[in-house]
Design a protein around this motif. Structure first.
Motif, mmCIF file in Angstrom:
data_model
loop_
_atom_site.group_PDB
_atom_site.id
_atom_site.type_symbol
_atom_site.label_atom_id
_atom_site.label_comp_id
_atom_site.label_asym_id
_atom_site.label_seq_id
_atom_site.Cartn_x
_atom_site.Cartn_y
_atom_site.Cartn_z
ATOM 1 N N ILE A 209 36.453 48.118 29.582
ATOM 2 C CA ILE A 209 37.034 47.692 30.861
ATOM 3 C C ILE A 209 37.140 46.175 30.934
ATOM 4 O O ILE A 209 38.170 45.633 31.364
ATOM 5 C CB ILE A 209 36.201 48.243 32.033
ATOM 6 C CG1 ILE A 209 36.338 49.773 32.097
ATOM 7 C CG2 ILE A 209 36.637 47.614 33.352
ATOM 8 C CD1 ILE A 209 35.522 50.414 33.196
ATOM 9 N N SER A 210 36.103 45.466 30.526
ATOM 10 C CA SER A 210 36.159 43.998 30.579
ATOM 11 C C SER A 210 37.237 43.457 29.648
ATOM 12 O O SER A 210 37.949 42.508 29.991
ATOM 13 C CB SER A 210 34.791 43.411 30.217
ATOM 14 O OG SER A 210 34.394 43.822 28.922
ATOM 15 N N THR A 211 37.395 44.068 28.479
ATOM 16 C CA THR A 211 38.453 43.655 27.563
ATOM 17 C C THR A 211 39.827 43.945 28.144
ATOM 18 O O THR A 211 40.758 43.132 28.044
ATOM 19 C CB THR A 211 38.299 44.374 26.212
ATOM 20 O OG1 THR A 211 36.990 44.133 25.681
ATOM 21 C CG2 THR A 211 39.334 43.903 25.219
ATOM 22 N N THR A 215 42.858 41.145 28.981
ATOM 23 C CA THR A 215 44.187 41.215 28.374
ATOM 24 C C THR A 215 45.276 41.407 29.427
ATOM 25 O O THR A 215 46.371 40.842 29.312
ATOM 26 C CB THR A 215 44.245 42.356 27.347
ATOM 27 O OG1 THR A 215 43.807 43.581 27.958
ATOM 28 C CG2 THR A 215 43.330 42.059 26.162
ATOM 29 N N PHE A 216 44.968 42.183 30.460
ATOM 30 C CA PHE A 216 45.958 42.365 31.521
ATOM 31 C C PHE A 216 46.196 41.051 32.262
ATOM 32 O O PHE A 216 47.349 40.701 32.576
ATOM 33 C CB PHE A 216 45.496 43.442 32.501
ATOM 34 C CG PHE A 216 46.482 43.728 33.594
ATOM 35 C CD1 PHE A 216 47.572 44.566 33.367
ATOM 36 C CD2 PHE A 216 46.348 43.152 34.850
ATOM 37 C CE1 PHE A 216 48.497 44.825 34.373
ATOM 38 C CE2 PHE A 216 47.266 43.402 35.859
ATOM 39 C CZ PHE A 216 48.342 44.241 35.609
ATOM 40 N N LEU A 217 45.127 40.316 32.549
ATOM 41 C CA LEU A 217 45.277 39.022 33.222
ATOM 42 C C LEU A 217 46.066 38.048 32.366
ATOM 43 O O LEU A 217 46.887 37.274 32.883
ATOM 44 C CB LEU A 217 43.899 38.434 33.545
ATOM 45 C CG LEU A 217 43.066 39.158 34.598
ATOM 46 C CD1 LEU A 217 41.733 38.449 34.797
ATOM 47 C CD2 LEU A 217 43.814 39.258 35.914
ATOM 48 N N GLY A 263 52.167 38.760 44.107
ATOM 49 C CA GLY A 263 51.888 38.728 42.675
ATOM 50 C C GLY A 263 50.410 38.646 42.347
ATOM 51 O O GLY A 263 49.986 39.086 41.277
ATOM 52 N N SER A 264 49.601 38.099 43.266
ATOM 53 C CA SER A 264 48.163 37.973 43.032
ATOM 54 C C SER A 264 47.389 39.220 43.408
ATOM 55 O O SER A 264 46.272 39.427 42.914
ATOM 56 C CB SER A 264 47.603 36.781 43.825
ATOM 57 O OG SER A 264 48.250 35.584 43.481
ATOM 58 N N LEU A 265 47.968 40.053 44.271
ATOM 59 C CA LEU A 265 47.234 41.224 44.753
ATOM 60 C C LEU A 265 46.778 42.157 43.632
ATOM 61 O O LEU A 265 45.613 42.592 43.634
ATOM 62 C CB LEU A 265 48.094 41.999 45.765
ATOM 63 C CG LEU A 265 48.100 41.449 47.187
ATOM 64 C CD1 LEU A 265 49.018 42.285 48.078
ATOM 65 C CD2 LEU A 265 46.689 41.426 47.763
ATOM 66 N N PHE A 271 40.249 43.247 39.784
ATOM 67 C CA PHE A 271 38.951 42.630 39.520
ATOM 68 C C PHE A 271 37.892 43.134 40.490
ATOM 69 O O PHE A 271 36.740 43.358 40.105
ATOM 70 C CB PHE A 271 39.062 41.110 39.611
ATOM 71 C CG PHE A 271 37.808 40.405 39.181
ATOM 72 C CD1 PHE A 271 37.528 40.226 37.836
ATOM 73 C CD2 PHE A 271 36.900 39.937 40.119
ATOM 74 C CE1 PHE A 271 36.376 39.583 37.433
ATOM 75 C CE2 PHE A 271 35.738 39.299 39.726
ATOM 76 C CZ PHE A 271 35.477 39.117 38.370
ATOM 77 N N MET A 272 38.249 43.330 41.754
ATOM 78 C CA MET A 272 37.283 43.838 42.723
ATOM 79 C C MET A 272 36.816 45.245 42.373
ATOM 80 O O MET A 272 35.646 45.596 42.557
ATOM 81 C CB MET A 272 37.892 43.815 44.125
ATOM 82 C CG MET A 272 38.084 42.420 44.695
ATOM 83 S SD MET A 272 38.978 42.426 46.268
ATOM 84 C CE MET A 272 37.868 43.406 47.288
ATOM 85 N N LEU A 273 37.724 46.066 41.839
ATOM 86 C CA LEU A 273 37.376 47.448 41.527
ATOM 87 C C LEU A 273 36.453 47.550 40.310
ATOM 88 O O LEU A 273 35.595 48.439 40.247
ATOM 89 C CB LEU A 273 38.648 48.264 41.281
ATOM 90 C CG LEU A 273 39.537 48.530 42.499
ATOM 91 C CD1 LEU A 273 40.804 49.261 42.093
ATOM 92 C CD2 LEU A 273 38.777 49.343 43.558
#
Length: 289
Positions: A209-211, A215-217, A263-265, A271-273
């Motif tokens: 999940i952290s990886t 990569t998505f960010l 775009g930031s949502l 990240f919150m989830l």
């Protein structure tokens, strides 16, 4: 007399601990305000008409909530295209980097072969090269492959940036899992791929999940290569779309900030989830077994 001195020292130590705790909380509060204020100001500007943006003294809360910027952005097809493109590129890069990176990390973590240390060092050193120095070579490669102004060109480019991190991150996390798990699964009849899929991946969920989040960010926020490797409006992504809202004779701040908020949502919600998994994955991945 001795008991009085001991009591005084205890009171003094307790007072020092309170002041130390107060200093830590005060520093954390200041840092939080510094980090959160730009986001609050972005939301505030998105809810103001352009004429009120530069009013003096500046106000965080608008006199009247103005939703025109959001209405314009959500009703314009080109902005929806930017969002869809960013989702496609981000999800594709995340999926491919996880699959390829996990397989490579499994090989590095569980097998020893000739040149494995050199290969690991090469993967790590690729992260040290400034990405801007690679712009012209990547542009030439993408044009040669016929992928200029395509989402596949962006996906391939971002994959080369995200893959080394995915390998290093997953390798560090898999190294923390005892090899006894592999041996037990092998005795039960699992193949090497079965060991990875059935035994290691369920345990490595925080690292995965952290990886995936990183990569998505990376793919969602990247601007330079998205600008250089695309030309048509149909292939632009969110960062490039935001930059294109800067006009020659003016700037509609409410629309620009509204699109920035939209775009930031996805990033903020994502990240919150998974914040708990990200912290656990990063801390575990940094420990060698």
């Amino acid at each position: 007399m001795a008991s009085t001195g001991i009591q005084a020292r205890m009171i003094n130590e307790e007072r020092q601990q309170r002041w130390r705790r107060f200093g830590i909380y005060a520093a954390l509060t200041i840092v939080t305000i510094i980090l959160v204020f730009p986001i609050l100001w972005m939301i505030s500007v998105s809810l103001k008409p352009t004429t009120e943006t530069f009013s003096l003294p500046p106000r965080l809360l608008p006199e009247e909530f103005h939703w025109g910027g959001y209405a314009k952005v959500l009703s314009d097809p080109k902005f929806r295209t930017f969002l869809i493109n960013s989702y496609i590129v981000g999800l594709a890069v995340t999926f491919l980097s996880l699959v390829i990176g996990t397989l490579a990390a499994f090989g590095f973590s569980r097998y020893r072969f000739f040149g494995d240390r050199v290969a690991k060092l090469f993967v790590i050193t690729t992260q040290m090269v400034p990405t801007i120095t690679l712009l012209i070579p990547y542009f030439g490669v993408i044009v040669f492959l016929g992928l200029y102004d395509t989402l596949w060109g962006l996906i391939l480019t971002y994959l080369t940036f995200a893959l080394p991190y995915s390998i290093v991150m997953m390798n560090g996390y898999l190294d923390t899992i005892p090899k006894d798990f592999d041996e037990a699964a092998t005795i039960d009849g699992c193949s090497p791929l079965g060991v990875l899929v059935r035994v290691l991946l369920p345990v490595a969920v925080p690292g995965i999940i952290s990886t995936a989040v990183y990569t998505f960010l990376l793919a969602w926020n990247e601007f330079l290569f998205a600008l250089a490797l695309t030309r048509s409006m149909e292939m632009r992504t969110v960062p490039v779309g935001i930059s294109m809202m800067v006009g020659e004779f003016g700037l509609k701040w409410d629309e620009m900030m509204a699109f920035s908020v939209i775009g930031s949502l996805p990033v903020l919600v994502l990240f919150m989830l998974v914040q708990r998994f990200v912290v656990g994955g990063l801390s575990a991945g940094g420990v060698k077994g």
